[in-house]
Design a protein around this motif. Sequence first.
Motif, PDB file in Angstrom:
ATOM      1  N   ASP A   1     -71.727  46.383 -21.122  1.00 40.10           N
ATOM      2  CA  ASP A   1     -72.165  47.194 -22.254  1.00 40.10           C
ATOM      3  C   ASP A   1     -72.533  46.315 -23.446  1.00 40.10           C
ATOM      4  N   THR A   2     -71.804  45.219 -23.640  1.00 37.44           N
ATOM      5  CA  THR A   2     -72.106  44.329 -24.753  1.00 37.44           C
ATOM      6  C   THR A   2     -73.455  43.636 -24.557  1.00 37.44           C
ATOM      7  N   ASP A   3     -73.850  43.414 -23.297  1.00 33.99           N
ATOM      8  CA  ASP A   3     -75.167  42.829 -23.025  1.00 33.99           C
ATOM      9  C   ASP A   3     -76.270  43.836 -23.336  1.00 33.99           C
ATOM     10  N   ARG A   4     -76.053  45.076 -22.948  1.00 34.93           N
ATOM     11  CA  ARG A   4     -77.038  46.123 -23.262  1.00 34.93           C
ATOM     12  C   ARG A   4     -77.165  46.302 -24.775  1.00 34.93           C
ATOM     13  N   ALA A   5     -76.041  46.225 -25.471  1.00 35.61           N
ATOM     14  CA  ALA A   5     -76.067  46.342 -26.933  1.00 35.61           C
ATOM     15  C   ALA A   5     -76.833  45.183 -27.561  1.00 35.61           C
ATOM     16  N   LEU A   6     -76.740  44.005 -26.966  1.00 42.68           N
ATOM     17  CA  LEU A   6     -77.478  42.848 -27.477  1.00 42.68           C
ATOM     18  C   LEU A   6     -78.980  43.057 -27.318  1.00 42.68           C
ATOM     19  N   VAL A   7     -79.392  43.593 -26.176  1.00 44.70           N
ATOM     20  CA  VAL A   7     -80.810  43.909 -25.963  1.00 44.70           C
ATOM     21  C   VAL A   7     -81.258  44.944 -26.990  1.00 44.70           C
TER      22      VAL A   7
ATOM     23  N   VAL B   1     -80.730  36.937 -25.961  1.00 41.55           N
ATOM     24  CA  VAL B   1     -81.855  37.670 -25.382  1.00 41.55           C
ATOM     25  C   VAL B   1     -83.013  37.618 -26.372  1.00 41.55           C
ATOM     26  N   THR B   2     -84.211  37.578 -25.842  1.00 42.34           N
ATOM     27  CA  THR B   2     -85.412  37.555 -26.668  1.00 42.34           C
ATOM     28  C   THR B   2     -86.364  38.639 -26.182  1.00 42.34           C
ATOM     29  N   VAL B   3     -86.872  39.430 -27.117  1.00 42.60           N
ATOM     30  CA  VAL B   3     -87.788  40.510 -26.760  1.00 42.60           C
ATOM     31  C   VAL B   3     -89.123  40.323 -27.469  1.00 42.60           C
ATOM     32  N   ALA B   4     -90.164  40.787 -26.801  1.00 42.26           N
ATOM     33  CA  ALA B   4     -91.528  40.697 -27.336  1.00 42.26           C
ATOM     34  C   ALA B   4     -92.192  42.060 -27.236  1.00 42.26           C
ATOM     35  N   ASP B   5     -93.419  42.108 -27.674  1.00 42.45           N
ATOM     36  CA  ASP B   5     -94.221  43.327 -27.591  1.00 42.45           C
ATOM     37  C   ASP B   5     -93.489  44.502 -28.239  1.00 42.45           C
TER      38      ASP B   5
ATOM     39  N   ARG C   1     -90.774  45.941 -26.009  1.00 41.69           N
ATOM     40  CA  ARG C   1     -91.114  46.494 -24.700  1.00 41.69           C
ATOM     41  C   ARG C   1     -90.908  45.526 -23.546  1.00 41.69           C
ATOM     42  N   GLU C   2     -90.667  44.243 -23.837  1.00 38.91           N
ATOM     43  CA  GLU C   2     -90.416  43.300 -22.748  1.00 38.91           C
ATOM     44  C   GLU C   2     -89.438  42.220 -23.188  1.00 38.91           C
ATOM     45  N   VAL C   3     -88.671  41.749 -22.219  1.00 44.09           N
ATOM     46  CA  VAL C   3     -87.748  40.642 -22.444  1.00 44.09           C
ATOM     47  C   VAL C   3     -88.427  39.379 -21.943  1.00 44.09           C
ATOM     48  N   VAL C   4     -88.372  38.328 -22.735  1.00 44.60           N
ATOM     49  CA  VAL C   4     -88.989  37.066 -22.348  1.00 44.60           C
ATOM     50  C   VAL C   4     -87.925  35.973 -22.301  1.00 44.60           C
ATOM     51  N   ALA C   5     -88.118  35.043 -21.405  1.00 43.60           N
ATOM     52  CA  ALA C   5     -87.210  33.902 -21.294  1.00 43.60           C
ATOM     53  C   ALA C   5     -87.559  32.881 -22.374  1.00 43.60           C
ATOM     54  N   PRO C   6     -86.607  32.078 -22.773  1.00 46.89           N
ATOM     55  CA  PRO C   6     -86.904  31.021 -23.748  1.00 46.89           C
ATOM     56  C   PRO C   6     -87.966  30.056 -23.200  1.00 46.89           C
ATOM     57  N   CYS C   7     -88.801  29.547 -24.078  1.00 52.46           N
ATOM     58  CA  CYS C   7     -89.799  28.559 -23.663  1.00 52.46           C
ATOM     59  C   CYS C   7     -89.077  27.270 -23.236  1.00 52.46           C
TER      60      CYS C   7
END
Length: 128
Positions: free
Chosen positions: A3-9, A73-77, A80-86
């Motif tokens: 649940d803590t991971d979902r909250a982070l997203v 966690v990193t989100v873009a758009d 609408r999407e999760v992206v991995a670190p460069c």
Amino acid sequence: MRDTDRALVQAATAVSKLRCRSPHHTVASAARTADGRVFTGVNVEHVTGGACADLVVVGTAATQGVTALETIVTVADRGREVVAPCAGCRQVLRDLFPLLRVIVGPMDALRVVPLGELPAEAGSGSAG
């Protein structure tokens, strides 16, 4: 995912929707410490260069005395999407937080993986 991971997203998504409304800020990150504190940040795009959201979060946490992060966690758009670190951020994160967990995958199938399991050379990038 916990649940803590979902909250982070959700935290990164909320920042992305609220603050990523210009070409200068297109990606948001959220990171959590082991004691549950959450830090957020957005990338900075500029013709002279910029900073990825992942590293902005690291700096933000450091200003509060944080020396260890548990999950990022990193989100873009606009969330609408999760992206991995460069690749560059992966290296920095590996050097500073070797036990860091990263949330990756499509929004409908997110998973948490150890940073060390992500290939160093891959990554969609989180600067935007």
